[in-house]
Design an enzyme around this catalytic site. Structure first.
Site, PDB file in Angstrom:
ATOM      1  N   HIS A  55      -8.476 -32.105  -6.176  1.00 43.28           N
ATOM      2  CA  HIS A  55      -9.874 -32.153  -5.728  1.00 43.28           C
ATOM      3  C   HIS A  55     -10.280 -30.749  -5.287  1.00 43.28           C
ATOM      4  O   HIS A  55      -9.811 -30.267  -4.255  1.00 43.28           O
ATOM      5  CB  HIS A  55     -10.040 -33.151  -4.577  1.00 43.28           C
ATOM      6  CG  HIS A  55      -9.688 -34.562  -4.963  1.00 43.28           C
ATOM      7  ND1 HIS A  55     -10.603 -35.418  -5.520  1.00 43.28           N
ATOM      8  CD2 HIS A  55      -8.527 -35.254  -4.907  1.00 43.28           C
ATOM      9  CE1 HIS A  55     -10.016 -36.591  -5.784  1.00 43.28           C
ATOM     10  NE2 HIS A  55      -8.744 -36.509  -5.420  1.00 43.28           N
ATOM     11  N   ASP A 297      -2.566 -34.646  -5.948  1.00 43.60           N
ATOM     12  CA  ASP A 297      -3.729 -35.295  -5.316  1.00 43.60           C
ATOM     13  C   ASP A 297      -4.229 -34.403  -4.173  1.00 43.60           C
ATOM     14  O   ASP A 297      -4.612 -34.893  -3.110  1.00 43.60           O
ATOM     15  CB  ASP A 297      -3.380 -36.712  -4.822  1.00 43.60           C
ATOM     16  CG  ASP A 297      -4.638 -37.516  -4.472  1.00 43.60           C
ATOM     17  OD1 ASP A 297      -5.752 -37.018  -4.732  1.00 43.60           O
ATOM     18  OD2 ASP A 297      -4.494 -38.640  -3.957  1.00 43.60           O
TER      19      ASP A 297
END
Ligand SMILES: [Zn+2]
Length: 418
Positions: A55, A297
């Site tokens: 992200h 992640d």
């Protein structure tokens, strides 16, 4: 730019000098022609790593991270390619945003950035995004990550539509009707009085996606798998020939829900940290081939979103700068897997699934390379991280595999040794 890296321990197989010219691995040339000669002193040289689940937060949440800080952190982790998830503000659901992310990453030049487009417009789970146009603009997959693709009917539509465009579908496995808590449901959550999330929340969604993939005979990729039950279903499905692939993250093979007893939100993520049984199952699944990729992640947040009451804190931890060292220390150094298998998990398999064409170290291949010190222990220090996030549970960990040098397309993108 001509570069010579002397005394590289290439994949723990041979020590040699690596020659790089015009961004590619090249034949030997005289040292006098080189712009730089770097002695890497026998440290491990590998292909540049690929992280397919990151992200980067830009556009819209630059107070957490931006493409510059995120790609600098990636380079410091030995990564030369990252895939960024579309849950930005606005959502990456159209070609214009895809192009702007790629343009910005190319201008900066720290890491190749491969955007992932959203499956549904605005991550609303109702209407398909402009998947064909986004593919033309450069997406390598679609996902509504951060959220699951919640209904089976819409998931079927996404799988069928993406098959026509040959675009992989990545699903965040969570059944929202089960997942109202803040950590894994079990004896630890009960004892510290935090509302739990049952592992069934993840498992139900994994089961659904396997059923759809098998029924439609179409591929599906399952994100950040963390449970024993999930791994068992994926192993069974693969044995039947279902086109399912999956990833896990370093925190799922290094930490358990017991860490939550200090109420630090640096142990809060989705899916939540599981039990020792889950950790053991994840490691076995990495060993036996059930797991296809290790991803981070990487989910940077501002301190104000993390250093608050556990139940209110946002989910996620940063991971780009600790991923290789944790994986090397806990999996390779312990003898659970080989270095070659780790390279499949952290480079070749993501490159293959997403058709990135990365991971080669032959003459003529793009010179993407990482150098790690696997002989000397180092202490992971969160204050030295290049990400804007400080939300890591690994501060103070003693690890092997510190990044010494990263080269992407023949340019030095991170350098510790000189
Ligand atoms: Zn997710």
């Amino acid at each position: 730019m001509k570069l010579i890296l002397k005394n590289c321990n290439v994949l723990n197989k041979e020590t040699k000098d690596i020659y790089i010219s015009d961004g590619k691995f090249s034949k030997e040339f005289p040292e006098s022609e080189a712009d730089r000669v770097i002695d890497v002193k026998g440290n491990l040289a590998t292909p540049g790593l690929i992280d397919m689940h990151v992200h980067l937060r830009e556009p819209g949440q630059e107070y957490k991270e931006d493409i510059e800080s995120g790609t600098k952190a990636a380079a410091r982790g030995g990564f030369t390619g990252v895939c960024c998830m579309p849950n930005t503000t606005p959502v990456v659901d159209n070609a214009a945003i895809v192009r702007s992310i790629i343009k910005r990453a190319n201008e900066l030049g720290y890491c190749r950035v491969y955007p992932i487009g959203s499956a549904s417009k605005g991550l609303q789970g109702e209407e398909l995004s402009e998947i064909g146009l986004m593919k033309e603009a450069g997406i390598v997959a679609v996902s509504d990550d951060g959220k699951p693709i919640s209904t089976a009917g819409f998931m079927r539509k996404v799988l069928e539509y993406c098959a026509d465009f040959d675009v992989p579908v990545l699903n965040h496995c969570e059944d929202k009707s089960l997942s109202g808590g803040a950590m894994n449901e079990g004896p630890v959550s009960t004892s510290i009085g935090i509302r739990g999330i049952p592992s069934a929340s993840e498992d139900v969604m994994i089961a659904r996606d396997i059923i759809l993939a098998e029924y439609l005979n179409l591929p599906v990729h399952l994100c950040h798998v963390s449970t024993k039950g999930g791994m068992r279903m994926i192993m069974d499905a693969k044995a039947r020939g279902v086109k399912v692939t999956c990833e896990t993250c370093p925190h799922y093979f290094t930490l358990t829900d017991k860490e939550c007893v200090n109420y630090s939100a640096d142990y809060k993520m989705h899916p939540p940290l599981g039990t020792q049984e889950d950790v053991d199952a994840v490691i076995e699944a990495i060993e036996d081939g059930t797991v296809d990729m290790i991803v981070t992640d990487h989910a940077p947040h501002h301190q104000d979103e993390k250093v608050i009451e556990f139940s209110l804190a946002l989910n996620g931890i940063v991971g780009l700068e600790s991923s290789f060292a944790l994986s090397y220390t806990y999996l390779v150094k312990t003898g659970r897997i080989t270095l070659d298998r780790l390279m499949d998990l952290m480079c070749h398999n993501p490159s293959k699934l997403l058709k990135l064409g990365r991971g080669g170290m032959e003459i003529g291949d793009d010179a993407d390379i990482a150098v790690f010190d696997i002989d000397n222990e180092f202490v992971f220090d969160k204050n030295k991280m290049l990400t804007k996030g400080r939300n890591t549970p690994f501060d103070g960990f003693k690890l092997y595999g510190e990044t010494m040098l990263t080269v992407m397309g023949g340019n030095i993108t991170y350098e510790k040794l000189c």
